[in-house]
Scaffold this motif. Sequence first.
Motif, PDB file in Angstrom:
ATOM      1  N   ASN A 274       0.850  -1.174   0.000  1.00 10.08           N
ATOM      2  CA  ASN A 274       0.000   0.000   0.000  1.00 10.08           C
ATOM      3  C   ASN A 274       0.895   1.237   0.000  1.00 10.08           C
ATOM      4  O   ASN A 274       2.055   1.162  -0.428  1.00 10.08           O
ATOM      5  CB  ASN A 274      -0.932  -0.020   1.218  1.00 10.08           C
ATOM      6  N   LYS A 275       0.382   2.355   0.471  1.00  7.51           N
ATOM      7  CA  LYS A 275       1.170   3.585   0.561  1.00  7.51           C
ATOM      8  C   LYS A 275       1.196   4.075   2.003  1.00  7.51           C
ATOM      9  O   LYS A 275       1.217   5.280   2.260  1.00  7.51           O
ATOM     10  CB  LYS A 275       0.575   4.649  -0.358  1.00  7.51           C
ATOM     11  N   LEU A 276       1.209   3.136   2.925  1.00  8.64           N
ATOM     12  CA  LEU A 276       1.214   3.473   4.341  1.00  8.64           C
ATOM     13  C   LEU A 276       2.577   3.997   4.756  1.00  8.64           C
ATOM     14  O   LEU A 276       3.615   3.563   4.246  1.00  8.64           O
ATOM     15  CB  LEU A 276       0.832   2.245   5.158  1.00  8.64           C
ATOM     16  N   ALA A 277       2.587   4.925   5.681  1.00 10.63           N
ATOM     17  CA  ALA A 277       3.821   5.601   6.074  1.00 10.63           C
ATOM     18  C   ALA A 277       3.867   5.729   7.593  1.00 10.63           C
ATOM     19  O   ALA A 277       3.035   5.191   8.320  1.00 10.63           O
ATOM     20  CB  ALA A 277       3.917   6.968   5.396  1.00 10.63           C
ATOM     21  N   GLY A 278       4.867   6.483   8.072  1.00  4.37           N
ATOM     22  CA  GLY A 278       5.047   6.668   9.505  1.00  4.37           C
ATOM     23  C   GLY A 278       5.789   5.501  10.129  1.00  4.37           C
ATOM     24  O   GLY A 278       6.379   4.659   9.437  1.00  4.37           O
ATOM     25  N   GLN A 279       5.776   5.460  11.434  1.00  9.55           N
ATOM     26  CA  GLN A 279       6.475   4.412  12.168  1.00  9.55           C
ATOM     27  C   GLN A 279       5.540   3.269  12.531  1.00  9.55           C
ATOM     28  O   GLN A 279       4.324   3.434  12.590  1.00  9.55           O
ATOM     29  CB  GLN A 279       7.109   4.994  13.427  1.00  9.55           C
ATOM     30  N   ILE A 280       6.114   2.109  12.737  1.00  9.12           N
ATOM     31  CA  ILE A 280       5.335   0.969  13.208  1.00  9.12           C
ATOM     32  C   ILE A 280       5.028   1.197  14.684  1.00  9.12           C
ATOM     33  O   ILE A 280       5.947   1.353  15.493  1.00  9.12           O
ATOM     34  CB  ILE A 280       6.124  -0.340  13.023  1.00  9.12           C
ATOM     35  N   PRO A 281       3.759   1.242  15.068  1.00  6.11           N
ATOM     36  CA  PRO A 281       3.419   1.539  16.467  1.00  6.11           C
ATOM     37  C   PRO A 281       3.974   0.468  17.410  1.00  6.11           C
ATOM     38  O   PRO A 281       3.759  -0.732  17.184  1.00  6.11           O
ATOM     39  CB  PRO A 281       1.890   1.524  16.473  1.00  6.11           C
TER      40      PRO A 281
END
Length: 534
Positions: A274-281
């Motif tokens: 997909n185009k998911l971003a940020g850090q892995i929680p």
Amino acid sequence: MPQLSARLLSVLALLVLVVLPSSSAAANVGAAGHDDDDRQSPPCSPADRAALLGFKAGVTADTTGILATWAGGDCCGAWEGVTCDAATGRVVALQLEAPPPKARHYMEGALSPSLAGLEFLQALVIRDMGRIGGPIPASLSRLARLRELYLEGNMLAGAIPGSLAKLGSLQYLSLAGNRLEGQLPPELGAVSGLEQINVARNRLSGGVPPSYKSLSRLAYLDLSNNLFSGPVPGFIGQFRNLALLDLSNNSFSGEIPASLCTLHSLTDLSLSHNKLAGQIPPQMGSLRSLNSLAMDGNMFVGSIPASLFLGPQKMWYMNLSRNGLSGPLPTGIRNALPSLVSMDLSHNHLAGDIAQFFRSLSTTIISDVNHSSKSPSQQIVLPQKLEHLDVSRNGITGALPNFTRAAGLKWLDISSNAVGGQIPISISKLSGLERLDISRNRIRGVIPASMAEMVHLQWLDLSSNALVGRIPDNFTRLRNVRHASFKHNKLCGRIPQAKPFNLFRAAAYAHNLCLCGKPLPPCRKIDKARDLKV
């Protein structure tokens, strides 16, 4: 690919739990009235027979042979796929599935609106017929008793009718593997009893309608392989029964909502491609029931949370590859993930020491003394369940450790890093390896003759290092190798003159010092007395 196999096993295992009701529906819903074996069951309803014949008329070709059994007046008798209530004679289940091989067995035609005449129908399954096309008839919304609707693996086109929301008893809905377009109908959010939605492998677009937040009983949600976009809805975290969530191969964007980390029943989570971003929680470590985690092919950054390795004790598949993750390889995870079978961390920006990483995976570390140097060394014992390990295309340094036992490992890829040192003689302890790729590193020294003991190898790539000496003659024992590459090293001497090594293309041995023998030019005799060749 092993990871693909591993993923498939996980999904199939969950389908047994979720789909089993549909497979047994015909038996369950048709069992009523069998208490008295001497009582003769009534013939099927003329209205039901007419509805079934209407469906048959819409099928222009049938290579399965199923519809050939639809003859005679009693559709509750020998009509394959038709189940009737033994007390009333009304059709309660229609289950048509193509037998293998599916490429040769199909039905061609359209899904007839006449099926809406089966007013007592509880289960409608038309699966893997391949060539049933046209739209989903809106008239199916009249099947008020329908609990299960499986129209998978066909060529159905057009939009999903919003009128399906009138199926107030519906629990299981699968329209996967068709050519459906448009958006998810918001009206389906009113079917509060839905436990499964599977619309994978279509051409659906848009986002997940807000009205779906009312589907609190959902245990299975598969939207994979479509054109969906927008954020991952935070309200999914309210689906406390959710066991499988597959949003892979879409265009979802934004960050992972924190609410997903509260799904304590979740066993399979795929957000791949997909185009998911940020850090892995870090809170994802609280998903203690998780068996399978796939987050590859996104734009995640930052380090891998240690909680991922310490929380889910049942996890056997982890894929975080093809992201922008950085920082050191996970360490301090010894005896974590005891069920781990496959881990893929490739195509990231991870750094750190490869030996330390192996030590963190090891179930046991055996310390001994090297008698020549009197210096202590450590022997690595990898988990026996671990089969697939890929950390290629990162920035990993250090040297390979000594191994004592890891017979279960079948795939090891550390290519395209900055690993140095030598190939340890004990690498032969990885006796179950089928694929070994240590190419494009900084490994020096000779190729250990002990590697000839790795008789299960099918893929061997040692290219683009600084290896010297010969290719060991006893490599002729490696008869299962289908791909090998020794190019871009400093090797010299005769290539083992036996299959398969003398049959590989010359490119497999290119750019070395002085390799010779088939498939390269013959070796020169420089010492006839000792029959040495270089």
